[in-house]
Design a protein around this motif. Structure first.
Motif, short mmCIF file in Angstrom:
data_model
loop_
_atom_site.label_atom_id
_atom_site.label_comp_id
_atom_site.label_asym_id
_atom_site.label_seq_id
_atom_site.Cartn_x
_atom_site.Cartn_y
_atom_site.Cartn_z
N ALA C 25 0.84 -1.20 0.00
CA ALA C 25 0.00 0.00 0.00
C ALA C 25 0.88 1.25 0.00
N ASN C 30 -2.07 -1.98 -5.37
CA ASN C 30 -3.32 -2.54 -4.88
C ASN C 30 -3.33 -4.04 -5.17
N VAL D 14 -10.06 -0.33 -4.05
CA VAL D 14 -8.60 -0.44 -3.96
C VAL D 14 -8.18 -0.54 -2.50
N GLY D 15 -7.25 -1.45 -2.20
CA GLY D 15 -6.63 -1.45 -0.88
C GLY D 15 -7.35 -2.24 0.19
#
Lengths: 279, 279, 279, 279
Positions: C25, C30, D14-15
Motif C-alpha cells: 500500500a 493494490n 482499492v486497498g
C-alpha cells in the motif's frame, strides 16, 4: 423366459466360442450377452455368458460343458445370486456403514450374516441394523488363537465372501487359504504405491498430488493380491495427513462398494495375480 | 496367421451368436475377440469380431453371412484399416495440430489427404506437414456455393471421414447427407448442455463447476448427432470466459483424438441417434 | 494500470500478511489477487501476489521487502514472463510435438531456444519448427563427457528451464546441481509407484486398474524430486503393455504440458521435497 | 491460541486487503490463511480469513470492519461451527442414509434436527438414528397447505440449512424466500443439461457418454440456482435407464455430501446466480 448365467474358465483352444455357443444352442439357450477373454500368458480362456431359455437340464448342460471343454476347466451355472457376507472391522465406521445401509435396502447384491471386530466400538451401530456383532479382541492372544475365534464365527456364518472393511490386522496365510479368492480388502492407497502402514503419512511426506484406494483379493502376500478396483482423488499442498485421511475415506468407501458389486454379480475372474472384469 | 475383422449389423433374432460362430468355424476362422450388443429399442444386433485364420474365401464368407443373417443385415469384412481423412478448419490450431502430428508419425489410424479452411491462416502450419491446404472462403457466397467448393475438394480427396476440427460453419443437410455417418465434429461443450454458439460464455454465465467437450457424428440437426466421446474438466469461480476457452481447448483436442481413434479402428456403430462403442 | 507480480518466500512469523500488504500500500500497489501458504514443517511462508499500480520504484519495493521480511527471505518482483526453454529428448515424439506446437502458436508460456537429443531421429520434426536441434550421442562417451556437451549447448542457450521430454538418460547430480529447481521431467508412472525402468511393464505385471504419469522437478535422487502434476487413466485386463504405453503417452503429454504451464506462470514454489502450487 | 474465522463480503475497492489486514493486526489477530476473490461483474469483494489470537473484542472488531468497509458490507465473525440441519425426503434412501450416518459419527459438520418426508417410508430408517421423522403427505392438499406444515416443522427445528435429499416436490417461491440461500438441492443431472423431470431417461434417449449430478442452492427458478458441486461418471451403450439411475445414486450421494461439507465449513459465498468456493 428365465435368465441363465454361465461362467467358464478353461485352457485356451481354437474354436471355443463356436463350441460353447453350439452347446448352448443345443440346450435351447439363446445368448443375450457374452464376454470373453484369453489370458495369453496363462493360456486360459474366461467367459461370462447370459442366456435366455428355460427348456434345458442344468445338470446335462454342466456335464456337457465340463467334459467338452479343454482341461482343466471350471464351469459354473447360475451361481448363488445372493452372496452371504461376513464383515471384519476395527474402529472405522465408513465402509461398514456403507455395507449395512445397502444390506438393509437390498442393494448390496448380497446379505450380511455377521460383523466381527477386534474392537467393540462398532457394535451399537451394527446392532441398529439387526446384524449380529462379534467382538473378538486380538489382545493377549497369539495370532493363531485370534484367528481361530474368527474362523469359528465364519464357520457358523458360512460366508461366500469375507469383507475386510478397514480391518487393521494382517491375516495369516493359513486363514487366507481357507477362503482363497473370497476375501476382499480395501487398502487406503493406490497400490503398489505406499504398501504397508500409514499410507497417508507416506503420501503426505512424498508430496503426491493424488491419493487413492485399492480393493483387492487377499492372498498370503500383504497388499499383493489381485486388484479389483482402484480410484484416486486429487490433493494439493494444503492437505495435511488428517485431510488426506478424511478425503481418503470417501474414496475407500466408493472403491470397496464398487468392488463388492462387481464380485457379487460374478463379473470378476482371478487369473494369477490379476483380475479379469467383465463390466 | 492373418487377422480378420468382421463387422455385423442385422435384425436381432434368437441364436445369432451360435449362427455366426458356426459360420466362422466352417470357414476355418477362430474367434479371438468378440463383442456384441442388442439395441432392444431398435431390435438390432451389432457385433465386432476379430478372428485368426487365413484359409478362407472372403467373398464366400461375406455371401454366407449376408444371406444367412436376419434382414436387413450389413456385413463388412476387413474394412480399410487406414482411413482417408479430410480435415475442415477455421482459425483454431489445436485440434488440427494434434491430427497432423499423429498423421506424420503414423499414429492417427488414418491418413490425412487434405485440409480445407474457410480462412487461410492455418495454411503455413499445414504445409509444414506436406499436406495440401485448400482455402475456401465463405464470404460473398451462398452456403450452396461455399459447400459446392468443399464438395469438389472432397470429391478429389475421396475421404472415408471428414473431421470438423473446430470448423465454425454449419453444414447443410445436403452436404451432411453425402457423407452420412462419416462426418465427425468436436463441440466445445458437454452436450446437450450449451448447444449452439459461445458455449463457454454460456457456461461462465451459468456458473457451472465443470466444462466439457463432445465429439459426435454430424447429422442435419445441429449438435444433435450421435455422441462418440465426452469428457469434462473441473472449473471454479476464478475461471473467466477466456480461462474456460483455454482449458477447454485441451479437452477438445483429447476428446476428438479419442473419437477418431475409436472410429478409425471400426469400434463405433451408429444406431438411431446413439453410438455403440466396442472399446 | 500495470500488473505487478510479486513472489515471496521467507521464514514464517506472526503478522506477515499485514506487513506485506502495508508495504505494498505504501508503494501505491493494490492487491488484486493473493495466495499464501505456510509450510509448518519447514517454518516457511510462501506468497504469490498480483497487484495493480505503476507509481512505484521496483528497486525500492524490493529492498523494503527483502530487508523487512524475516530472514532468510527471497523476494522476486516481476519475474521474466517468457521463460527460455531447452528441451532434451530421446526418440519419442509426443511430448516434444506438444511443446513445439505450443511454442509456434505462442501458447507455451515460454520460448524454446533449442532441442537436444541423444538420437538424431527427432531432428527433421524439430527443424520444421525452425528450432535448432543438437544431436549429442551418449555412445562411446563417459557420462561426464556426454553431459559436458549438453552443458555447453545449455550454456549458449541460457535456458530458464530444461524440460526432459521423454529423455531416457539419467542426469548426474553434478548436472542437476547446475540447474537446481529448473529441470522438469515427465515420468511415465504414478510415482512413487513403479520408479525406475519399464513402468508400464511393471504396471501390467501387477495388474493395476489405473496408470498414470508424473511431472516433477529433477533432483539428484532418481524419480524422487518434488512432484508438480500427476494424473491417471483407467485401464483394464484387455490392456497389454503396448496398449498401456499408447494410452500412457496421452496422459504423459497432458501432464507435462500442465506442469510447464504452472511453472512458467510462476505458480510453483519448491519446499523441501514438495511443491506448493497456487493454481 | 484460539482460531477465529472471519467472512467478509463488500463493495470492491482499492486497498481492501491492506485495510482488512491492518484492522486485524490492530486487534492482535494473526492471519493464518486468507482467501479472497473479486466478482468484477458484480463489483463485489469476498474474503474468508482464518486468524489466530484471542486478545480481542469480537464486538469491537465487528463494528470496526462493518463500518470501515465499503458499503454495502456484510461481516461475519465466528459463524456457528455446527449448523442445524433439516432434511426433506421422498422415498429414496441413499442421500438420507449418507447424512444420518455422518450425523451419528459427528462427521457431517452439522447436526440433523429432523427429517420430514412426503411419504412415510423412510421413517423406520430415520428413527434407527434417533432423529425425529415428520410425515407430511402432499396428497389432498394445496401446495400452500403442504408447505405450511413443512414451515411449522422448520419453525420448531430452526434449521440453518434445509437439505433436499431427493425431495421430489417443487417448493414455491414463498417457501424458498423464507430460507434464501439456505436450501440445498441435489439434482440428478449435470445441469444445465436435462433440467426438470426424468433426467436419466432424457440422458438415455440422448445417448450421452457421461451422466452427472449437481448440488445447488434453491431459488425460485427450478434447477436454476447457484451451483455448488458437480461431478460426472462415464456411461456407455450398455446402460439402460435403470443402470443409469443406479450409477447415478452413487454420484448424487457424493456430490451432495461434498456440497454440504463446503457450505457447513463456511467456504461458499453466493454472488448473483453463482457461487464462490474457497476450498
Amino acid at each position: 423366459m428365465n435368465k441363465t448365467l454361465i461362467l467358464i474358465e478353461c485352457k485356451d483352444e481354437v474354436g471355443l466360442v463356436a463350441l460353447i455357443s453350439r452347446v448352448l444352442a443345443n440346450h435351447n439357450l439363446n445368448i443375450t450377452a457374452m464376454r470373453e477373454f484369453v489370458d495369453e500368458t496363462a493360456d486360459r480362456f474366461f467367459a461370462r455368458i447370459e442366456c435366455s431359455g428355460n427348456d434345458f437340464s442344468e445338470e446335462e448342460l454342466f456335464t456337457t460343458l465340463q467334459s467338452g471343454l479343454p482341461q482343466p476347466a471350471e464351469v459354473t451355472i447360475n451361481p448363488n445370486p445372493e452372496k452371504r457376507i461376513m464383515v471384519l472391522v476395527t474402529k472405522e465406521y465408513h465402509c461398514l456403514a456403507d455395507i449395512l445401509v445397502r444390506d438393509l435396502f437390498n442393494t448390496l447384491g448380497g446379505k450380511v450374516c455377521c460383523v466381527a471386530g477386534n474392537y467393540d466400538s462398532l457394535r451399537p451401530f451394527t446392532e441398529k441394523f439387526d446384524i449380529p456383532f462379534h467382538y473378538v479382541t486380538h489382545e493377549n492372544k497369539t495370532k493363531q488363537e485370534f484367528e481361530k475365534e474368527l474362523l469359528q464365527i465364519a464357520g457358523s456364518c458360512q460366508p461366500d465372501y469375507i469383507i475386510l472393511a478397514k480391518f487393521m490386522r494382517i491375516l495369516s496365510p493359513e486363514f487366507v487359504d481357507q477362503y482363497k479368492g473370497r476375501i476382499i480388502n480395501i487398502h487406503h492407497s493406490f497400490l503398489p504405491a505406499f504398501v504397508g502402514a500409514s499410507p497417508y503419512r507416506q503420501a503426505f511426506e512424498r508430496g503426491v498430488k493424488l491419493i487413492g484406494a485399492t480393493a483387492h483379493f487377499v492372498t498370503s502376500n500383504l497388499d499383493e493380491g489381485p486388484i479389483i478396483v482402484q480410484r484416486i482423488i486429487p490433493v494439493n499442498h494444503t492437505f495435511g495427513v488428517s485431510e488426506m485421511v478424511k478425503a481418503g475415506k470417501e474414496i475407500e468407501k466408493a472403491v470397496l462398494s464398487r468392488a463388492m458389486q462387481l464380485v457379487f454379480e460374478d463379473r470378476v475372474f482371478i487369473t494369477g495375480n490379476k483380475t479379469i472384469i467383465f463390466e
